[in-house]
Structure formats: structure tokens, C-alpha cells
Design a protein around this motif. Structure first.
Motif, short mmCIF file in Angstrom:
data_model
loop_
_atom_site.label_atom_id
_atom_site.label_comp_id
_atom_site.label_asym_id
_atom_site.label_seq_id
_atom_site.Cartn_x
_atom_site.Cartn_y
_atom_site.Cartn_z
N ASP A 161 0.84 -1.19 0.13
CA ASP A 161 -0.02 -0.01 0.00
C ASP A 161 0.81 1.18 0.03
OD1 ASP A 161 -2.19 -1.57 -0.12
OD2 ASP A 161 -2.66 -1.37 2.20
N THR A 162 1.90 1.29 0.70
CA THR A 162 2.93 2.53 0.92
C THR A 162 3.24 2.58 -0.50
OG1 THR A 162 3.18 2.14 3.06
CG2 THR A 162 4.82 3.45 2.03
N ALA A 181 2.45 1.65 -3.56
CA ALA A 181 1.51 2.29 -4.42
C ALA A 181 1.12 3.63 -4.24
CB ALA A 181 0.19 1.43 -4.27
N GLU A 182 1.13 4.33 -3.03
CA GLU A 182 0.82 5.50 -2.66
C GLU A 182 2.11 6.47 -3.00
OE1 GLU A 182 0.00 8.19 1.29
OE2 GLU A 182 -0.31 6.01 1.31
N ASP A 183 3.26 5.85 -2.61
CA ASP A 183 4.49 6.60 -3.05
C ASP A 183 4.56 6.87 -4.66
OD1 ASP A 183 5.08 7.11 -0.34
OD2 ASP A 183 6.44 5.29 -0.26
N LYS A 184 4.56 5.60 -5.28
CA LYS A 184 4.47 5.70 -6.77
C LYS A 184 3.51 6.76 -6.97
CE LYS A 184 4.37 3.14 -11.01
NZ LYS A 184 4.28 1.73 -11.69
N GLU A 185 2.31 6.59 -6.82
CA GLU A 185 1.38 7.63 -7.27
C GLU A 185 1.70 9.06 -7.21
OE1 GLU A 185 -3.48 8.55 -6.77
OE2 GLU A 185 -2.46 6.75 -5.72
N THR A 186 2.26 9.32 -5.80
CA THR A 186 2.58 10.81 -5.65
C THR A 186 3.80 11.19 -6.54
OG1 THR A 186 1.82 10.38 -3.26
CG2 THR A 186 3.40 12.15 -3.75
#
Length: 207
Positions: free
Chosen positions: A80-81, A83-88
Motif C-alpha cells: 500500500d505504501t 502504491a501511494e508513494d509511486k502515485e505521488t
């Protein structure tokens, strides 16, 4: 005698006519049932073309697993982290792409500085560090007198138009943003996570 023959002939004609009508009628009924049987066949065939649910999704799941493994390596980062970091980070790079369309503008430069961590700003404001960068530029004769010169002549040309597709963790607060070409990872950005925010990091020049 003639009347009898005529009567017999008329009877035969009538009998033949009635038989013919009966035959044609029976034939017509047989033909009429054929389209009904054919029309039902597609209804029986439809379920054969259906695919089981989930079969198409398996390659995508496998690809995501491979990218997650490549990205985190031995760093302890949850899916989850990641996916969130990549998106950001990809969103930040998209915003930088817009800024880099007009590198000569002071407005663009000021906007860019807002994405850069303070450590990098302090380092690249120093004239001695800019002079080191001058010597390594592929195009000779370019002068770097300020951080704005660095932005216009170094940062933008090296990154504008590049396609970053993946990230790589150096630590859980330090990331490389890369373009994958075959088996090579080409690094275009470094990011530091400072107070919960991902900031662009400009690595110093090795002496």
C-alpha cells in the motif's frame, strides 16, 4: 358413352387437383418449421463463448508483483505504501513537466524551487559547486552563476521529455525515479521524504 367418358375425366382431374393441394399443403408445413429450429441454435451456442472470471486478470497481478519486488528490494515497505508513494512521485513529475516547458521564465524557476529540498538549494547556490558542474557539461561555454542557471541549463535539458515509469527505494525515505530500458534503469530524479512530503533532491558532485 361420350358423357360417361367426360364424367370420368372430370373426376380424375378433380382427384388430382385435390391430391396436389394436399401435397403442396403438407410440403409447405414442413418448410415452415425449418426456420424455427434454426432460430433456436444461437441460444444454445452462446454459453460456449463465455470466459471464466479472473483469467484475464492474472498476468496483470503478476506484473504488479514483479514491479513491487523490483522497487522495494530489501527495504521494508508495504504494498500500500509503495502504491501511494509511486502515485505521488509520478504526479509530482507530471507537475514538473509543465514547469519545464518554459525554463527561461522566472515564474517557472520559482515554482521549481518549491519542489526542491533545502539541502539541495543550499548546496547548489554555492558558486564553487556550480563551477564543478560547468566543467562536466557536455556543451562547453555555458556559465552557471546561479541556481536559476542550473535549473535552466542542467536540470531541464537532462529531464524534459523523459518518461519515468517506476521507482526504486534506496531507503523508506529516499527514492530514485527511473525509466526502464531493457535491463537498464536510467535515473532521472531523486526524492527525499521530509516531514511527510516527497521533495526533489539534487545530489552533490563527487570531488
Amino acid at each position: 358413352m361420350k358423357i360417361s367418358k367426360i364424367t370420368t375425366f372430370a373426376f380424375c382431374v378433380t382427384a388430382c387437383f385435390v391430391s396436389g393441394v394436399f401435397f403442396v399443403s403438407c410440403g409447405s408445413s414442413a418448410v415452415a418449421t425449418t426456420p424455427v429450429v434454426e432460430a433456436e441454435k444461437p441460444l444454445v451456442d452462446e454459453p460456449v463463448v463465455e470466459q471464466p472470471e479472473g483469467v484475464v486478470a492474472e498476468p496483470t497481478v503478476q506484473a504488479e508483483d514483479d514491479e513491487y519486488s523490483r522497487s522495494v528490494g530489501g527495504i521494508s515497505v508495504s504494498r500500500d505504501t509503495f502504491a501511494e508513494d509511486k502515485e505521488t512521485i509520478l504526479r509530482i513529475i507530471s507537475e514538473l513537466d509543465v514547469i519545464m516547458k518554459d525554463p527561461g521564465s522566472t515564474k517557472s524557476y520559482n515554482a521549481w524551487v518549491g519542489y526542491v529540498d533545502q539541502e539541495s538549494v543550499d548546496y547548489w547556490k554555492l558558486r564553487k559547486n556550480l563551477q564543478k558542474a560547468e566543467k562536466r557539461l557536455p556543451v562547453k561555454g555555458i556559465k552557471l552563476s546561479s541556481l536559476q542557471d542550473y535549473f535552466k541549463n542542467v536540470f531541464v535539458p537532462a529531464r524534459r521529455g523523459r518518461e519515468v515509469s517506476e521507482i526504486r527505494y534506496i531507503s523508506d525515505t529516499y527514492i530514485k525515479a527511473i525509466q526502464v530500458q531493457g535491463e537498464q534503469d536510467i535515473v532521472y530524479y531523486y526524492f527525499n521524504k521530509i516531514n511527510g512530503r516527497w521533495m526533489v533532491h539534487l545530489p552533490p558532485i563527487d570531488d
